[in-house]
Scaffold this active site. Structure first.
Site, mmCIF file in Angstrom:
data_model
loop_
_atom_site.group_PDB
_atom_site.id
_atom_site.type_symbol
_atom_site.label_atom_id
_atom_site.label_comp_id
_atom_site.label_asym_id
_atom_site.label_seq_id
_atom_site.Cartn_x
_atom_site.Cartn_y
_atom_site.Cartn_z
ATOM 1 N N ALA A 190 0.715 -1.264 -0.052
ATOM 2 C CA ALA A 190 0.201 0.069 -0.101
ATOM 3 C C ALA A 190 0.918 1.552 -0.035
ATOM 4 C CB ALA A 190 -1.129 -0.087 1.039
ATOM 5 N N TYR A 191 1.835 1.237 0.954
ATOM 6 C CA TYR A 191 2.838 2.524 0.923
ATOM 7 C C TYR A 191 3.526 2.712 -0.202
ATOM 8 C CZ TYR A 191 6.408 5.627 2.789
ATOM 9 O OH TYR A 191 7.202 6.577 2.969
#
Length: 292
Positions: A190-191
């Site tokens: 996600a990051y």
């Protein structure tokens, strides 16, 4: 002094040496920084803690007019009070970058109140480290990181860029991550996806706005020991302090290099591109070892 004796900031000598060898630690001279930012209108997001707060302190001391953005008004007021007590010129704008309507209003208000923005420092960010098997029912992890790390900054710059280009003056600093220069690491999907999206967007846009003398610097920031990194156990991993990271931000606004990155990321990125299968297997083995 032996290798395990702590330094004044609490870090062992071995970690300080590793940090100096592995990571960029440029610090501009005081006069150079003042010449670069004195009287300049500097917009800084994520200004209430960590790298943002440390950068605000250095930029205010150098004479910049600071426009500080973060979600919490209370935290911003604390930072602003400290800087004003030391003679800084500071304005605060509590805004959640994931609220795109609020971000659009913010950008319009900034131009209306200050006339123009000379430097934008995109520092606000959201970090999530979670394995995919724990993310199946957490789609909001991906939307939230994308909103804060990518879409919010884009919404902000879409309003600010026309004025910069018309004035033929402006500089954008993006606090990215060294992870984008390495093979994708497990648990950070996600990051890295959100940071990679904005990194690619800005590099694409940079080629267009350069013709109007608007410049960009991407800082592929190594590990910084701050509140944001604290949830992950990085004990034993060399990292910068927030103050050292802020020195890199000041170097970016002073010298305006195209990018700032650890020296070894270039060879690693070249290896991972040329031997993607090997890099994938290496990261997979590291993930399995970490689970063992």
């Amino acid at each position: 002094m032996n290798e395990i004796e702590p330094s004044k900031n609490g870090r062992p000598l071995s970690e300080r040496v590793a940090t100096r060898l592995l990571y960029p630690t440029s610090r501009p001279r005081g006069k150079s920084l003042r010449d670069a930012v004195a009287g300049q209108v500097v917009l800084l997001t994520g200004a209430s803690h960590g790298i943002g707060k440390a950068s605000a302190r250095k930029l205010a001391a150098a004479g910049a007019t600071l426009l500080l953005v973060a979600r919490s008004r209370e935290d911003l007021e604390v930072v602003a009070a400290e800087l004003r007590a030391d003679g800084g010129t500071v304005h605060i704008y509590p805004t959640d970058l994931s609220d795109f309507a609020a971000v659009e209003r913010l950008a319009g208000d900034l131009l209306a109140e200050h006339g123009h923005i000379d430097i934008v420092i995109n520092n606000a960010g959201k970090s999530i480290r979670r394995s995919i098997d724990k993310s199946y029912d957490r789609f909001h992890d991906f939307t939230r990181t994308m909103d804060v790390n990518y879409l919010g900054p884009v919404r902000l710059l879409l309003t600010l860029l026309p004025d910069m280009r018309e004035r033929r003056s402006g500089h954008i600093v993006n606090i990215s991550t060294w992870g984008l220069r390495m093979p994708p690491a497990p648990r950070w999907s996600a990051y890295y996806a959100s940071k990679g999206a904005f990194d690619c967007w800005l590099r694409s846009v940079a080629a267009e706005i350069a013709t109007d003398d608007v410049t960009t610097t991407s800082i592929y920031m190594p590990l910084v020991h701050t509140r944001m990194s604290a949830p992950t156990d990085f004990s034993g991993v060399p990292g910068l302090t927030a103050d050292e990271a802020a020195d890199l931000v000041c170097h970016a606004v002073t010298s305006r290099p195209h990018e700032i990155t650890p020296w070894w990321t270039g060879p690693i990125q070249a290896w991972s591109d040329l031997a993607r299968g090997s890099a994938h297997r290496f990261m997979g083995r590291a993930f399995r070892k970490g689970k063992a």
